[in-house]
Design an enzyme around this catalytic site. Structure first.
Site, PDB file in Angstrom:
ATOM      1  N   GLY A   1      51.191  44.895  42.235  1.00 53.13           N
ATOM      2  CA  GLY A   1      51.507  44.828  40.827  1.00 53.13           C
ATOM      3  C   GLY A   1      50.903  43.586  40.197  1.00 53.13           C
ATOM      4  O   GLY A   1      50.477  42.658  40.894  1.00 53.13           O
ATOM      5  N   GLY A   2      50.851  43.568  38.874  1.00 50.32           N
ATOM      6  CA  GLY A   2      50.365  42.393  38.172  1.00 50.32           C
ATOM      7  C   GLY A   2      48.943  42.544  37.663  1.00 50.32           C
ATOM      8  O   GLY A   2      48.374  43.643  37.659  1.00 50.32           O
TER       9      GLY A   2
ATOM     10  N   HIS B   1      42.359  33.324  43.933  1.00 50.50           N
ATOM     11  CA  HIS B   1      42.698  32.745  45.228  1.00 50.50           C
ATOM     12  C   HIS B   1      41.541  31.869  45.673  1.00 50.50           C
ATOM     13  O   HIS B   1      40.370  32.195  45.437  1.00 50.50           O
ATOM     14  CB  HIS B   1      42.932  33.828  46.290  1.00 50.50           C
ATOM     15  CG  HIS B   1      44.138  34.667  46.035  1.00 50.50           C
ATOM     16  ND1 HIS B   1      45.323  34.161  45.551  1.00 50.50           N
ATOM     17  CD2 HIS B   1      44.346  35.999  46.205  1.00 50.50           C
ATOM     18  CE1 HIS B   1      46.211  35.130  45.439  1.00 50.50           C
ATOM     19  NE2 HIS B   1      45.643  36.253  45.816  1.00 50.50           N
TER      20      HIS B   1
ATOM     21  N   ALA C   1      52.182  32.051  41.514  1.00 47.90           N
ATOM     22  CA  ALA C   1      52.118  33.443  41.059  1.00 47.90           C
ATOM     23  C   ALA C   1      52.740  34.349  42.109  1.00 47.90           C
ATOM     24  O   ALA C   1      52.821  33.990  43.297  1.00 47.90           O
ATOM     25  CB  ALA C   1      50.666  33.855  40.803  1.00 47.90           C
TER      26      ALA C   1
ATOM     27  N   SER D   1      51.485  33.064  45.730  1.00 44.75           N
ATOM     28  CA  SER D   1      50.417  32.067  45.837  1.00 44.75           C
ATOM     29  C   SER D   1      50.908  30.805  45.153  1.00 44.75           C
ATOM     30  O   SER D   1      51.329  30.833  43.991  1.00 44.75           O
ATOM     31  CB  SER D   1      49.113  32.568  45.205  1.00 44.75           C
ATOM     32  OG  SER D   1      49.302  32.900  43.841  1.00 44.75           O
TER      33      SER D   1
ATOM     34  N   CYS E   1      46.974  36.218  34.972  1.00 46.99           N
ATOM     35  CA  CYS E   1      48.088  37.136  34.728  1.00 46.99           C
ATOM     36  C   CYS E   1      48.158  37.574  33.274  1.00 46.99           C
ATOM     37  O   CYS E   1      49.226  37.924  32.761  1.00 46.99           O
ATOM     38  CB  CYS E   1      49.410  36.517  35.167  1.00 46.99           C
ATOM     39  SG  CYS E   1      49.463  36.166  36.930  1.00 46.99           S
TER      40      CYS E   1
END
Length: 233
Positions: A84-85, A90, A161, A176, A192
């Site tokens: 999701g999101g 990263h 996040a 994260s 996001c």
């Protein structure tokens, strides 16, 4: 009396292992491992797991990601994560913890089959971990993730996040936490989907922060939210 109490406490405990990568992990390898692990947890073939890792610089798209939120002037690899999101960055210096749990069962303060409680549990875990470093973190109802007041800009900024996926009530993906990443790399996305706020890291609060210290805090605070004490794999 003492032995009876010990039995009561262990009656509700679940075995969960943790492991930590010593090198950067390729993102496709992580997806493959988590998917297989989730299936094995569902079948009762393996223990639940916390996987602490880091990735090379890259961007991942969640199920709600919008093309216009990917800028990527660095031309980093991009991946569809299946979680999701929206878009997430990263990279080295960011602690990724992939959380693989059987949510058909309760875990500490998190009841069984309660996705909202699970997400709240992850948020509270991060907040409790950051408190170990004197950082007052919080959540906002109109924004996802974990936030704090940046010590330099004195503005609300995102420090962690979350992104989860469930397969037959087994969770994968996870959190994260920005320990000491290259914050400029976040300019490659609208993190996001939130355009009006920046990102920060533990390093901006503590210049000599070590990943080992963060890992120790994460593992020691986990039982306060999720119950079981993680054991090294």
């Amino acid at each position: 009396m003492h032995s009876r109490r010990a039995i009561t406490m262990t009656q509700f405990s679940k075995e969960i292992i943790w492991r930590r990568d010593k090198m950067l992990r390729a993102y496709p390898d992580a997806l493959h491992y988590m998917e297989a692990k989730a299936k094995d947890i569902h079948l009762g073939k393996t223990a639940e797991e916390l996987w602490l890792t880091e990735h090379p610089p890259l961007f991942t798209a969640g199920t709600s990601a919008k093309k216009e939120d990917l800028l990527n002037p660095q031309h980093y690899p991009t991946y569809h994560a299946g979680r999701g999101g929206q878009w997430t960055y990263h990279g080295p210096g960011q602690r990724i913890v992939y959380v693989m749990l059987d949510l058909k069962q309760p875990h500490g303060l998190v009841p069984a089959r309660d996705i909202r409680a699970y997400v709240k549990g992850l948020e509270q875990w991060i907040i409790l971990t950051l408190s170990r470093f004197g950082i007052e973190a919080f959540t906002r109802e109109d924004r996802i993730g974990v936030w704090c007041i940046d010590p330099i800009s004195h503005q609300e900024t995102k420090i962690a996040a979350l992104g989860i996926r469930l397969s037959r009530w087994v969770s994968w993906h996870g959190i994260s936490l920005n320990v000491a990443p290259a914050l400029d790399d976040f300019s490659g996305i609208i993190p996001c989907g939130i355009r009006d706020y920046g990102v920060t890291s533990l390093e901006r609060f503590h210049h000599t922060i070590r990943m080992d210290d963060v890992d120790h805090a994460l593992l020691s605070t986990w039982p306060k939210i999720f119950g079981s004490i993680p054991k090294a794999a």
